[in-house]
Design a protein around this motif. Structure first.
Motif, mmCIF file in Angstrom:
data_model
loop_
_atom_site.group_PDB
_atom_site.id
_atom_site.type_symbol
_atom_site.label_atom_id
_atom_site.label_comp_id
_atom_site.label_asym_id
_atom_site.label_seq_id
_atom_site.Cartn_x
_atom_site.Cartn_y
_atom_site.Cartn_z
ATOM 1 N N ILE A 159 0.856 -1.189 0.000
ATOM 2 C CA ILE A 159 0.000 0.000 0.000
ATOM 3 C C ILE A 159 0.894 1.242 0.000
ATOM 4 C CG2 ILE A 159 -1.818 1.249 1.202
ATOM 5 C CD1 ILE A 159 -2.653 -1.502 0.113
ATOM 6 N N PRO A 160 0.868 2.021 -1.076
ATOM 7 C CA PRO A 160 1.758 3.184 -1.157
ATOM 8 C C PRO A 160 1.262 4.332 -0.292
ATOM 9 C CG PRO A 160 0.331 3.110 -3.082
ATOM 10 C CD PRO A 160 0.017 1.875 -2.270
ATOM 11 N N PRO A 161 2.154 5.256 0.057
ATOM 12 C CA PRO A 161 1.722 6.421 0.848
ATOM 13 C C PRO A 161 0.727 7.290 0.086
ATOM 14 C CG PRO A 161 4.002 6.668 0.098
ATOM 15 C CD PRO A 161 3.610 5.259 -0.181
ATOM 16 N N VAL A 162 0.889 7.372 -1.241
ATOM 17 C CA VAL A 162 -0.051 8.085 -2.101
ATOM 18 C C VAL A 162 -0.485 7.114 -3.199
ATOM 19 C CG1 VAL A 162 -0.408 10.020 -3.675
ATOM 20 C CG2 VAL A 162 1.073 10.300 -1.672
ATOM 21 N N PRO A 163 -1.780 6.804 -3.306
ATOM 22 C CA PRO A 163 -2.216 5.821 -4.297
ATOM 23 C C PRO A 163 -2.030 6.337 -5.717
ATOM 24 C CG PRO A 163 -4.106 6.867 -3.262
ATOM 25 C CD PRO A 163 -2.908 7.323 -2.506
ATOM 26 N N PRO A 164 -1.923 5.437 -6.694
ATOM 27 C CA PRO A 164 -1.862 5.880 -8.093
ATOM 28 C C PRO A 164 -3.142 6.622 -8.464
ATOM 29 C CG PRO A 164 -2.194 3.498 -7.956
ATOM 30 C CD PRO A 164 -1.917 3.975 -6.572
ATOM 31 N N ALA A 165 -3.003 7.641 -9.296
ATOM 32 C CA ALA A 165 -4.162 8.447 -9.695
ATOM 33 C C ALA A 165 -4.877 7.770 -10.856
ATOM 34 C CB ALA A 165 -3.720 9.844 -10.101
ATOM 35 N N PRO A 166 -6.159 7.415 -10.697
ATOM 36 C CA PRO A 166 -6.881 6.718 -11.764
ATOM 37 C C PRO A 166 -7.461 7.670 -12.806
ATOM 38 C CG PRO A 166 -8.267 6.869 -9.815
ATOM 39 C CD PRO A 166 -6.958 7.514 -9.459
ATOM 40 N N GLU A 181 -19.535 8.914 -13.704
ATOM 41 C CA GLU A 181 -20.237 8.140 -12.677
ATOM 42 C C GLU A 181 -19.295 7.680 -11.571
ATOM 43 O OE1 GLU A 181 -22.220 3.706 -12.218
ATOM 44 O OE2 GLU A 181 -22.063 4.589 -14.209
ATOM 45 N N LYS A 182 -18.068 7.286 -11.958
ATOM 46 C CA LYS A 182 -17.106 6.761 -10.981
ATOM 47 C C LYS A 182 -16.271 7.862 -10.331
ATOM 48 C CE LYS A 182 -18.371 2.587 -12.032
ATOM 49 N NZ LYS A 182 -19.219 1.814 -11.100
ATOM 50 N N GLY A 183 -16.498 9.124 -10.720
ATOM 51 C CA GLY A 183 -15.731 10.216 -10.151
ATOM 52 C C GLY A 183 -14.270 10.192 -10.559
ATOM 53 N N MET A 184 -14.001 9.736 -11.795
ATOM 54 C CA MET A 184 -12.635 9.608 -12.285
ATOM 55 C C MET A 184 -12.266 10.766 -13.206
ATOM 56 S SD MET A 184 -12.628 5.538 -13.241
ATOM 57 C CE MET A 184 -10.868 5.507 -13.650
ATOM 58 N N SER A 185 -10.985 11.059 -13.294
ATOM 59 C CA SER A 185 -10.495 11.977 -14.313
ATOM 60 C C SER A 185 -10.640 11.304 -15.670
ATOM 61 C CB SER A 185 -9.036 12.335 -14.037
ATOM 62 O OG SER A 185 -8.894 12.934 -12.763
ATOM 63 N N TYR A 186 -10.772 12.121 -16.721
ATOM 64 C CA TYR A 186 -11.095 11.574 -18.045
ATOM 65 C C TYR A 186 -10.107 12.080 -19.089
ATOM 66 C CZ TYR A 186 -13.882 10.411 -22.205
ATOM 67 O OH TYR A 186 -14.316 9.907 -23.408
ATOM 68 N N ALA A 187 -9.581 11.164 -19.892
ATOM 69 C CA ALA A 187 -8.688 11.508 -20.997
ATOM 70 C C ALA A 187 -9.365 11.118 -22.303
ATOM 71 C CB ALA A 187 -7.349 10.790 -20.851
ATOM 72 N N PHE A 188 -9.620 12.115 -23.138
ATOM 73 C CA PHE A 188 -10.293 11.880 -24.419
ATOM 74 C C PHE A 188 -9.258 11.777 -25.537
ATOM 75 C CE2 PHE A 188 -12.282 13.408 -28.372
ATOM 76 C CZ PHE A 188 -13.304 12.473 -28.478
ATOM 77 N N GLY A 189 -9.295 10.672 -26.292
ATOM 78 C CA GLY A 189 -8.330 10.420 -27.357
ATOM 79 C C GLY A 189 -8.749 11.040 -28.676
#
Length: 332
Positions: A159-166, A181-189
């Motif tokens: 378990i890292p001190p700072v989790p990977p950013a999804p 819906e999942k509250g995630m950051s979004y990358a549009f290709g």
């Protein structure tokens, strides 16, 4: 405007895969020096001319040879893998390289049907199961499951001190709505889409559901960009990747051709029409022209960050393109 790098680790006609992968490492190092926010590397399987099939291995190598730039996958093709294993891998990376790891998630096959069958017995079923898989992965990354969940006592160690950013990567309304819906950051290709990106991103922003107090939606738009000292030089350099894309569409093209090789390729009227459409989805030009178009796209798409895909035959031309763009953007 924040700028970042998406690397597909292309293999040029005079390169080995080893050389291409080492050029990827150099690109990450120089991107860090020039002020790029993050470096992502893509996952592809059995696609001629692309060297990286296992991003997490490259990220270990790149992380050990850089210091500050954020690094991540663009993307982990989640339908092939169990969320628990993906969480373990990226938690391990986040432990080794604290506060620097992104985990970009995608659903594309990333290769041929034969490759998909070799990687997974139930790929299409897992594509349909993507929302559930994403939810499970987020629980593992956050190290928090509901009290009645079968995995409530299971950790994706270390378990890292700072989790990977999804991040969720996509090119469609479906991916945008899932990210929201999942509250995630979004990358549009944008570089691989003919869809209305601004409309899709607006749907993401309008439906975003924060999962913690103060959380805001975050958007990256990824574009093809080739920059040189002049518009004419940039057009000349871009010919290699344009002809390579044309060849790949025909099931040919095992590597990125040189400018000379690209010029010698015979083109018919249909090819020229295809090339015209390709160039509409690319940014090609001098530093001022490229930055102007990047700013216009960022404004139109309401993007927080622009991520650049640059494929050239010459590694020097690729590095120069990223350098010129950074210098114009950060030190005009």
């Amino acid at each position: 405007m924040k700028l970042s790098i998406l690397d597909q680790s292309p293999i040029s006609s005079n390169q080995t895969a080893y050389e291409a992968l080492n050029e990827s490492m150099k690109l990450a190092q120089m991107g860090e020096k020039w002020g790029y926010t993050r470096y992502w590397i893509a996952e592809h399987h059995d696609l001629p001319g692309l060297a990286c099939s296992v991003p997490e291995v490259m990220l270990s190598y790149i992380g050990a040879n850089t210091s500050t730039i954020r690094i991540g996958s663009g993307a982990v093709l989640l339908p092939y893998y169990k969320p628990y294993k993906v969480a373990e891998v990226y938690n391990m990376l986040a432990t080794l390289f604290p506060s620097r790891i992104d985990i970009g998630i995608g659903r594309a096959p990333g290769g041929s049907a034969e490759a998909s069958n070799a990687l997974s017995d139930h790929f299409l079923q897992q594509v349909w199961n993507m929302p559930t898989s994403v939810t499970e992965l987020l629980h593992f990354i956050e190290n928090e499951f509901p009290s009645d969940h079968e995995y409530k006592n299971l950790q994706a160690s270390p378990i890292p001190p700072v989790p990977p950013a999804p991040w969720l990567l996509g090119t469609s309304k479906k991916s945008a709505l899932l990210a929201a819906e999942k509250g995630m950051s979004y990358a549009f290709g944008q570089f691989m889409s003919e869809n209305n990106g601004s409309e899709i991103i607006q749907q993401y922003l309008d439906t975003f559901q924060p999962k913690r107090k103060g959380q805001n939606p975050e958007v990256i738009v990824t574009v093809n960009a080739i920059c040189a000292e002049t518009d004419e030089k940039a057009e000349e350099i871009a010919l290699s990747t344009i002809i390579w894309s044309l060849l790949r569409n025909k099931g040919e093209g095992n590597s990125v051709p040189s400018i000379v090789e690209a010029r010698q390729y015979p083109l018919d009227e249909k090819d020229w029409q295809t090339i015209g459409k390709m160039k509409q989805n690319m940014i090609i030009g001098s530093p001022k022209k490229v930055i102007k178009q990047l700013n216009e796209l960022a404004s139109r798409f309401r993007a927080d960050e622009m991520m650049l895909v640059t494929i050239t035959h010459s590694p020097e031309d690729r590095l120069k393109s990223y350098q010129l763009i950074a210098e114009e953007a950060f030190c005009p």
